[in-house]
Enzyme design. Structure first.
Site, PDB file in Angstrom:
ATOM      1  N   GLU A 428       0.841  -1.197   0.000  1.00  0.00           N
ATOM      2  CA  GLU A 428       0.000   0.000   0.000  1.00  0.00           C
ATOM      3  C   GLU A 428       0.878   1.250   0.000  1.00  0.00           C
ATOM      4  O   GLU A 428       1.758   1.390   0.842  1.00  0.00           O
ATOM      5  CB  GLU A 428      -0.891  -0.031   1.256  1.00  0.00           C
ATOM      6  CG  GLU A 428      -1.627   1.252   1.504  1.00  0.00           C
ATOM      7  CD  GLU A 428      -2.082   1.388   2.962  1.00  0.00           C
ATOM      8  OE1 GLU A 428      -1.790   0.491   3.770  1.00  0.00           O
ATOM      9  OE2 GLU A 428      -2.724   2.399   3.266  1.00  0.00           O
ATOM     10  N   ASP A 505      -0.760  -1.096   6.149  1.00  0.00           N
ATOM     11  CA  ASP A 505      -0.588  -0.585   7.502  1.00  0.00           C
ATOM     12  C   ASP A 505      -1.542  -1.267   8.471  1.00  0.00           C
ATOM     13  O   ASP A 505      -2.609  -1.728   8.089  1.00  0.00           O
ATOM     14  CB  ASP A 505      -0.852   0.928   7.529  1.00  0.00           C
ATOM     15  CG  ASP A 505       0.311   1.687   6.928  1.00  0.00           C
ATOM     16  OD1 ASP A 505       1.428   1.125   6.904  1.00  0.00           O
ATOM     17  OD2 ASP A 505       0.104   2.824   6.475  1.00  0.00           O
ATOM     18  N   ASP A 507      -3.692  -0.270  10.394  1.00  0.00           N
ATOM     19  CA  ASP A 507      -4.750   0.646  10.852  1.00  0.00           C
ATOM     20  C   ASP A 507      -6.020   0.371  10.054  1.00  0.00           C
ATOM     21  O   ASP A 507      -6.073  -0.554   9.244  1.00  0.00           O
ATOM     22  CB  ASP A 507      -4.300   2.103  10.716  1.00  0.00           C
ATOM     23  CG  ASP A 507      -3.975   2.456   9.267  1.00  0.00           C
ATOM     24  OD1 ASP A 507      -4.293   1.650   8.367  1.00  0.00           O
ATOM     25  OD2 ASP A 507      -3.393   3.535   9.039  1.00  0.00           O
ATOM     26  N   ASP A 509      -7.486   1.951   7.593  1.00  0.00           N
ATOM     27  CA  ASP A 509      -7.338   2.023   6.142  1.00  0.00           C
ATOM     28  C   ASP A 509      -6.636   0.801   5.584  1.00  0.00           C
ATOM     29  O   ASP A 509      -7.034   0.249   4.567  1.00  0.00           O
ATOM     30  CB  ASP A 509      -6.536   3.276   5.752  1.00  0.00           C
ATOM     31  CG  ASP A 509      -7.418   4.508   5.714  1.00  0.00           C
ATOM     32  OD1 ASP A 509      -8.660   4.329   5.752  1.00  0.00           O
ATOM     33  OD2 ASP A 509      -6.882   5.620   5.654  1.00  0.00           O
TER      34      ASP A 509
END
Ligand code: 0RA
Length: 641
Positions: A428, A505, A507, A509
């Site tokens: 990403e 990541d 998180d 997202d």
């Protein structure tokens, strides 16, 4: 005296049989991972379900006990306890002999013959302890085994009793052997979805699941009087439906057929096949019979209603099934399965009988429900239109594909062409992608950065999916094409990488991107997941650097807690990684790329009906549950350190 000799011989035989199971557990239960572990429960539950199919059991309790054991209790007739000709109680034979289950039994539709329909003796062999309690003939009989070996002393060749009862039933409690299994903690999520599936397939049955490993205990009752109609309704519960669920059923040549189907406003089909309660991942003759007959019936209607004119070609099968969710469940007295994995039904009579029942019974419904008929034919028309434009898009893609591999600006490919050694990281963001390109071992590690969020394939039509740049790049890079309703061009043998590793990541997202990618793979390249090629990279959350000594990466909060406890009186600095983009190439190599130190989690698919369901739900709703999907599956997956 003669009897005693037989007993000794047979007990030696028993030990040899069970020893084989302990030496090669994977041969009997598929694997010794969490999947194999959960399988133990299904083996025992399936026996109780067989007793239900024989017409005697209505209630099954499945309890995950706080001590790590599992107890399965049914209200059937109770396993026979009388002396068997082999010189021991019949019960003991059942729990110590491979494939002994069916011998006393005249149930025509036993689940055995399935993927791992190997019986309770295998569970016994792989358990440190197993208790069997049988209520029958006025008594509560008891037997106990350790790693498959009986420990209870027989009294005049019979089982000891614990008291009197008027009830009947069988209770089996077993503790999986940590010498055999990589993990011994059952997955409640997996077990629940399987029990729910069993309840849908057996509408007369009530299954109560209890998880006593937590306070307070969780208890769920699965009872689905609507049967597979309810199953289809539930799979589609978050979808925009186009018809009500439709039930088609009948019996011929001793084969019972039940089909539930419903249409939704989506561009895909979901068809699940079952034979004698066993899911057939690769379909088989029952599915083929259904598809062929249903296509013929619906094309007949399309001509009758003038939707297809004389000069028009028939709708294709996939056109007709555009938007369909269906369960095809049959009961067959002698099921045969094809291939290595035994997940494809092979009986030619199943195809014939299902086709006959569909041709006869479907018109009974559609003659009386013209609205449903018209709605389905509208789906087919839409599909035919899109099929034509997809065919165009596809031929464009295929001609481009020849040139774009390696010359594509974004993919940093690896040098090796030996697919068994190659890995591709889907990263990403451009900055993490840049670091990864620098950090990787270019001999066998390829990097494909993707920007932002890819298209949600649950919400897009096939031509949009194929037009999406990120998706095109991935299909091209993997090298094996893709499969969808309009013909299957997917060929796993062409896969260029053994591992496809999603690097996002830790998180919300990142989790979303992971889910989007998994959805893409699951819908269009499911074999990547089924064959275990898809992984999620687990970058560390923290780095701790003590005043003296080496720094250390910590991968989750638990690890941090442990570290704090261990180094109570020491000073250290704690660095929290917010994202992959924050790591320099060296750190990225150490934590996420280097096979010696990185952590990967393999994605596994449990129950296909429910996985599909989960994907749909997650892609259609808000963020928090999506996150759960990633972590749930990551947690349930096997660790590949
Ligand atoms: C064969 C015969 C009979 C019962 C069973 C099998 C039986 C097996 C299992 C496994 C789990 N629960 C079960 N319940 C029953 C009974 C034969 C008879 O009573 O005549």
């Amino acid at each position: 005296m003669a009897k005693k000799e037989v007993y000794d011989e047979s007990s030696i035989h028993v030990l040899e049989g069970l020893e084989a199971v302990r030496v090669r557990p994977g041969m009997y239960i598929g694997s010794t991972s969490r999947k194999g572990l959960n399988h133990l429960i299904y083996e025992i539950v399936d026996n109780a379900v067989d007793e239900h199919l024989a017409g005697y059991c209505t209630h099954i309790d499945v309890t995950l006990k706080a001590d790590g054991s599992c107890e399965v209790s049914d209200n059937g007739r109770g396993v026979p306890v009388g002396m068997h000709e082999k010189g021991m109680p019949a019960e003991r034979l059942v729990y110590t002999t491979l494939h002994a289950g069916g011998k006393f039994d005249n149930n025509a539709y036993k689940t055995s013959g399935g993927l791992h329909g190997v019986g309770s003796s295998v569970v016994n062999a792989l358990s440190t302890d197993m208790d069997v309690i049988i209520k029958r003939d006025g008594y509560i009989h008891h037997d106990h085994f350790k790693r498959g070996v009986p420990t209870e002393k027989l009294v005049n060749g019979l089982l000891p009793t614990l008291g009197k009862t008027k009830e009947t039933g069988t209770t089996v409690r077993f503790t999986p052997d940590p010498e055999i299994f990589e993990v011994t903690k059952f997955s409640a999520t997996e077990v629940k979805s399987r029990l729910h599936e069993t309840a849908y397939l057996n509408p007369g049955l009530t299954i109560v699941f209890r998880d006593e490993r937590q306070e307070p205990a969780e208890e769920i009752t699965y009872h689905e009087p609507e049967g597979i109609v309810g199953f289809v309704r539930d799979i589609n519960r978050k979808e925009e439906t186009v018809t009500e669920p439709i039930l088609i059923e009948g019996e011929d040549e001793g084969i019972q057929v039940q089909i539930a189907l419903q249409y939704v406003n989506e561009f895909h089909e979901t068809i699940l096949g079952y034979c004698n309660n066993i899911y057939n991942a690769d379909g088989g003759t029952h599915i083929t019979g259904f598809k062929t007959a249903f296509t013929t019936v619906m094309n007949g209607y399309a001509r009758e209603l003038g939707i297809l004119k004389e000069k028009d070609q028939n709708f294709t099968g996939p056109d007709i099934r555009n938007g369909m969710t269906a369960i095809v469940a049959i009961k067959h007295p002698d099921p045969r399965f094809e291939g290595q994995t035994k997940t494809k039904l092979d009986n030619p009579d199943a195809s014939r009988v299902v086709a006959k029942i569909v041709s006869e019974e479907a018109p009974h419904y559609f003659d009386r429900n013209l609205d449903a008929l018209k709605a389905i034919l509208e789906c087919a028309e839409k599909s035919a239109k899109i099929r034509r434009s997809a065919e165009k898009a596809k031929s464009n893609l295929l001609t481009k594909q020849k040139f774009s591999f390696d010359t594509n600006g974004k993919l940093a490919n690896c040098i090796s062409r030996d697919a068994s050694k190659c890995e591709i990281f889907i990263v990403e963001g451009d900055s993490a992608g840049g670091s990864a390109k620098t950090a990787r071992d270019r001999n066998y590690q390829a990097i494909l950065p993707i920007r932002g969020k890819i298209l949600n394939v649950e919400k897009a039509s096939i031509d949009k999916v194929l037009a999406n740049a990120e998706i095109k790049t991935m299909i091209t890079a993997f090298g094996c094409g893709f499969s969808e309703g309009y013909g299957n061009d997917f060929d796993i043998t062409k896969l260029r990488y053994d591992k496809i590793i999603i690097m996002a990541d830790a998180d919300v997202d990142g989790a979303h991107i992971g889910t989007l990618l998994l959805t893409l793979f699951y819908r269009y390249m499911p074999e990547l997941i089924y064959d275990g090629h898809v992984y999620i990279a687990m970058p560390p959350l923290y780095k701790v650097v003590p005043a003296k000594g080496e720094g250390e990466y910590l991968y989750d909060d638990k690890a941090l807690e442990l570290y704090r406890k261990k180094h109570k009186n020491e000073k250290f600095t704690l660095q929290r990684y917010k994202g992959l983009g924050e790591m320099d190439p060296q750190q990225l190599w150490e934590t996420t790329l280097d096979p010696k130190t990185r952590r990967l989690r393999r994605i596994e698919i449990g129950n296909p009906g429910f996985s599909s369901d989960i994907t749909e739900i997650l892609m259609g709703t808000d963020v928090p549950p999506r996150k759960e999907f990633i972590y749930e599956h990551a947690r349930d997956a096997e660790l590949d350190v």
